[in-house]
Design an enzyme around this catalytic site. Structure first.
Site, PDB file in Angstrom:
ATOM      1  N   GLU A 277       9.127 -16.301  15.943  1.00 29.15           N
ATOM      2  CA  GLU A 277       9.950 -16.697  14.791  1.00 29.15           C
ATOM      3  C   GLU A 277      10.699 -15.456  14.348  1.00 29.15           C
ATOM      4  OE1 GLU A 277       8.582 -20.635  14.650  1.00 29.15           O
ATOM      5  OE2 GLU A 277      10.119 -19.688  13.407  1.00 29.15           O
ATOM      6  N   CYS A 311      13.421 -15.346   6.044  1.00 31.60           N
ATOM      7  CA  CYS A 311      14.069 -15.609   7.336  1.00 31.60           C
ATOM      8  C   CYS A 311      15.060 -16.758   7.240  1.00 31.60           C
ATOM      9  CB  CYS A 311      13.022 -15.893   8.396  1.00 31.60           C
ATOM     10  SG  CYS A 311      11.893 -17.220   7.949  1.00 31.60           S
TER      11      CYS A 311
HETATM   12  P1  NAD Z   1       9.256  -6.186  12.528  1.00 30.55           P
HETATM   13  O1  NAD Z   1       9.520  -6.907  13.783  1.00 30.55           O
HETATM   14  O2  NAD Z   1       9.517  -4.750  12.495  1.00 30.55           O
HETATM   15  O3  NAD Z   1       7.704  -6.327  12.086  1.00 30.55           O
HETATM   16  C1  NAD Z   1       7.035  -7.547  12.040  1.00 30.55           C
HETATM   17  C2  NAD Z   1       5.599  -7.345  12.505  1.00 30.55           C
HETATM   18  O4  NAD Z   1       5.590  -6.849  13.829  1.00 30.55           O
HETATM   19  C3  NAD Z   1       4.816  -6.310  11.682  1.00 30.55           C
HETATM   20  O5  NAD Z   1       3.472  -6.740  11.553  1.00 30.55           O
HETATM   21  C4  NAD Z   1       4.875  -5.061  12.545  1.00 30.55           C
HETATM   22  O6  NAD Z   1       3.793  -4.197  12.346  1.00 30.55           O
HETATM   23  C5  NAD Z   1       4.812  -5.662  13.928  1.00 30.55           C
HETATM   24  N1  NAD Z   1       5.382  -4.838  14.982  1.00 30.55           N
HETATM   25  C6  NAD Z   1       6.398  -3.932  14.903  1.00 30.55           C
HETATM   26  N2  NAD Z   1       6.634  -3.403  16.115  1.00 30.55           N
HETATM   27  C7  NAD Z   1       5.764  -3.980  16.977  1.00 30.55           C
HETATM   28  C8  NAD Z   1       5.520  -3.855  18.382  1.00 30.55           C
HETATM   29  N3  NAD Z   1       6.226  -3.029  19.146  1.00 30.55           N
HETATM   30  N4  NAD Z   1       4.534  -4.605  18.934  1.00 30.55           N
HETATM   31  C9  NAD Z   1       3.831  -5.462  18.179  1.00 30.55           C
HETATM   32  N5  NAD Z   1       4.007  -5.616  16.860  1.00 30.55           N
HETATM   33  C10 NAD Z   1       4.973  -4.890  16.264  1.00 30.55           C
HETATM   34  O7  NAD Z   1      10.016  -7.006  11.415  1.00 30.55           O
HETATM   35  P2  NAD Z   1      10.419  -6.555   9.957  1.00 30.55           P
HETATM   36  O8  NAD Z   1      11.748  -5.927  10.061  1.00 30.55           O
HETATM   37  O9  NAD Z   1       9.351  -5.818   9.290  1.00 30.55           O
HETATM   38  O10 NAD Z   1      10.546  -8.010   9.298  1.00 30.55           O
HETATM   39  C11 NAD Z   1      11.737  -8.565   8.932  1.00 30.55           C
HETATM   40  C12 NAD Z   1      12.288  -9.413  10.060  1.00 30.55           C
HETATM   41  O11 NAD Z   1      11.437 -10.514  10.296  1.00 30.55           O
HETATM   42  C13 NAD Z   1      13.622 -10.013   9.726  1.00 30.55           C
HETATM   43  O12 NAD Z   1      14.494  -9.871  10.822  1.00 30.55           O
HETATM   44  C14 NAD Z   1      13.358 -11.475   9.496  1.00 30.55           C
HETATM   45  O13 NAD Z   1      14.401 -12.321   9.759  1.00 30.55           O
HETATM   46  C15 NAD Z   1      12.176 -11.714  10.369  1.00 30.55           C
HETATM   47  N6  NAD Z   1      11.353 -12.806   9.841  1.00 30.55           N
HETATM   48  C16 NAD Z   1      11.422 -14.006  10.453  1.00 30.55           C
HETATM   49  C17 NAD Z   1      10.683 -15.077   9.983  1.00 30.55           C
HETATM   50  C18 NAD Z   1      10.753 -16.426  10.660  1.00 30.55           C
HETATM   51  O14 NAD Z   1       9.928 -17.271  10.387  1.00 30.55           O
HETATM   52  N7  NAD Z   1      11.700 -16.661  11.543  1.00 30.55           N
HETATM   53  C19 NAD Z   1       9.872 -14.919   8.866  1.00 30.55           C
HETATM   54  C20 NAD Z   1       9.825 -13.681   8.257  1.00 30.55           C
HETATM   55  C21 NAD Z   1      10.570 -12.623   8.759  1.00 30.55           C
END
Ligand code: NAD
Length: 540
Positions: A277, A311
């Site tokens: 997502e 999101c």
């Molecule tokens: P991010 O991808 O940096 O982090 C999200 C999660 O992934 C965190 O728990 C982080 O620790 C983990 N993570 C980071 N790098 C990783 C890796 N290499 N391997 C495994 N895990 C890793 O996202 P963010 O920038 O913190 O969050 C915001 C983003 O999330 C926005 O782009 C938003 O649109 C998206 N989002 C989408 C939804 C949805 O349902 N589609 C919901 C909420 C947020």
């Protein structure tokens, strides 16, 4: 942005609630015993911890023990053991725990909301959406467990003589990696169907909002789920993500598109499934026959819920010529009237951004747009007087493709307005770009709006609502097309992703080979005649 070191805005005055009656933090989040009871659930032997900070004030909330790769391994071993017993637990017992969770969440909503507010900085009314959504999810999967998971009969190849049934077996241990923006919802809503289907979960919440996720896990145990069934690890995603994927039977990720691609590649190496997502640049269309007031009210929620860190929130708005001026006047008026505030009390319309990193992105996007000629109709500035990461709800006009916020996700309280002349052109502009998560259409003509919805390349489309109508309708799938994701949460797809389907066919009387001295050639002729007959009889 992945797990930035939280900024401690030292020196800033505490912007907490002035009225001590509303200051419930003393009894929850800031009490060290309360925090310890939550953080004890992290699988950690490192002796290291990382503090979390409240975006409202910049003050520390608690210290989160950190997990090593060995701790991840321990979490998976425990989860695997618990899963074996859980898979043998009748659906009735799993549903009972799910419904107990539903009630517990409603009973304890004040505590949940307080913690979510403190950790994420959002307004109370936006935090309320979190227990609401998790309760809806728990009830839905409890009540539909048999529908989704019972063995189902299918048509056999030889009618009456081939009996086929499909079983749904749990995958095993599901790795859940969740973001900070809806820390309670995103912690639980994807894991609940995994549990319902007989899986265990190993979960890595975002570092900035560990406590809200841990409260969810505590409530699971209080509701009657076995303690070891849901393991929590803490640490940077870049370090723990790989070891988690190595040990998972399936991965559910919510976060940015960039990280989603990394996860997908790692899952591909192991040939395990994943649901992703991801981000969006969601459009809202206001058609010429829209109820202007309703659309303006909806646009405020669409763009500024949780300060735009959602999101499914909207960052692009296409408004028909015929209503443009009236709509914009109402939208701007409503936006300027919004009350910004920090603290736990009801009454504010928007809270803080979560971090300095988010504030920097929002500021950069607005400055870039204004520098290149965009006009600010509302907002357009940070509000350090309210808290370290506050930014006003912002409406831009005159955004052009050379500006960053034209196509890049801001993930903040910024929306760009565009005028359109014909609807086909508006649909094409809404579909432009790489994302395809959520869209919204305002029109008095539901039938026409639904026809336009079919042309929009987004996983969800809300008519006369921003995002709540699809997001809260748990019976229907929710997720992104194109760069916004893969797979779906909610509905049948949201639980079947955590199962392996197994087809069992019992063959009676006839067999799939020549019988009674028939030659292979005669058998082939008979089967060919059979196929023709079945087609004539319109059998599937
Ligand atoms: P991010 O991808 O940096 O982090 C999200 C999660 O992934 C965190 O728990 C982080 O620790 C983990 N993570 C980071 N790098 C990783 C890796 N290499 N391997 C495994 N895990 C890793 O996202 P963010 O920038 O913190 O969050 C915001 C983003 O999330 C926005 O782009 C938003 O649109 C998206 N989002 C989408 C939804 C949805 O349902 N589609 C919901 C909420 C947020």
């Amino acid at each position: 942005m992945s797990d930035p070191a939280p900024e401690h805005a030292s020196g800033l005055a505490t912007a907490g609630p002035a009225d001590p009656e509303h200051d419930r933090t003393a009894s929850y989040a800031l009490d060290p015993g309360y925090v310890r009871a939550l953080t004890d659930r992290v699988v950690s032997t490192t002796g290291e911890s990382v503090p979390t900070y409240s975006p409202f004030t910049g003050q520390p909330l608690g210290a989160i023990p950190q997990s090593s790769t060995a701790d991840v391994e321990t979490a998976y071993r425990r989860a695997q053991r618990a899963q074996e017993a859980w898979a043998a637990t009748p659906l009735e017992d799993r549903s009972r725990a799910m419904l107990a969770l539903h009630d517990l969440i409603l009973d304890r909503q004040d505590e949940i909301i307080d913690l979510v507010c403190w950790e994420s900085g959002k307004a109370r009314k936006h935090a309320f959406d979190e227990p609401l959504h998790v309760a809806l999810t728990a009830r839905y999967y409890a009540r539909t467990a048999h529908e989704h998971l019972d063995p189902s009969r299918k048509a056999g190849v030889v009618p009456g003589l081939t009996r086929v049934e499909v079983n749904r077996e749990p995958k095993g241990v599901v790795g859940v990696i969740s973001p900070w923006n809806y820390p309670f919802t995103m912690a639980l809503c994807d894991g609940l169907p995994a549990l319902m289907a007989g899986n265990a979960v190993v979960h890595k919440p975002d570092a900035q909002t560990m406590l809200s996720a841990l409260l969810g896990v505590q409530l699971l145990e209080e509701a009657g789920f076995p303690r070891d069934l849901w393991q929590v690890v803490a640490g940077p995603g870049r370090e723990l993500g790989g070891p988690m994927i190595e040990r998972s039977d399936y991965v559910c990720f919510t976060g940015s598109t960039a990280t989603g691609k990394v996860i997908a590649r790692q899952c591909a190496d192991r040939l395990i499934g994943c649901s992703l997502e991801l981000g969006g640049k969601n459009p809202i269309l206001v058609l010429r026959d829209a109820a202007v007031d309703r659309a303006a009210e909806g646009a405020v929620r669409a763009a500024f819920s949780n300060a735009g860190q959602l999101c499914v929130s909207m960052e692009r708005m296409f408004v028909a010529d015929q209503v443009y001026d009236r709509f914009v006047a109402r939208f701007v008026e409503r936006t300027k009237a919004m009350r910004l505030g920090s603290g736990l009390e009801w009454g504010s319309d928007m809270g803080s951004l979560i971090s300095k990193a988010q504030l920097d992105t929002v500021t950069a996007h607005v400055e870039d747009a204004v520098g290149k000629g965009a006009r600010v109709l509302a907002g357009g500035r940070a509000r350090p007087d309210l808290g370290p990461y506050f930014y006003e709800p912002t409406i831009l006009e005159g955004v052009t493709p050379d500006m960053t916020c034209f196509g890049d996700e801001t993930f903040g309280p910024v929306i760009a307005l565009y005028r359109f002349h014909d609807e086909a052109e508006a649909v094409a502009r809404a579909n432009a770009g790489e994302y395809g998560l959520n869209a919204s259409i305002y029109s008095r003509d539901g039938k026409r709006a639904r026809a336009i919805a079919r042309q929009i390349r987004c996983g969800t489309v809300n008519i006369n609502e921003a995002f709540g109508a699809t997001f809260a309708s748990i019976d229907s799938p929710m997720g992104g097309m194109r760069q916004s994701g893969m797979g779906r949460r909610q509905g049948a797809e949201g639980i079947h992703r955590y199962t392996e389907s197994q087809s069992v066919a019992t063959q009676r009387v006839v067999r799939f080979a020549p019988m009674l001295g028939m030659s292979d050639q005669a058998y082939a002729r008979m089967m060919t005649a059979n196929l023709r007959l079945m087609n004539k009889l319109r059998r599937k």
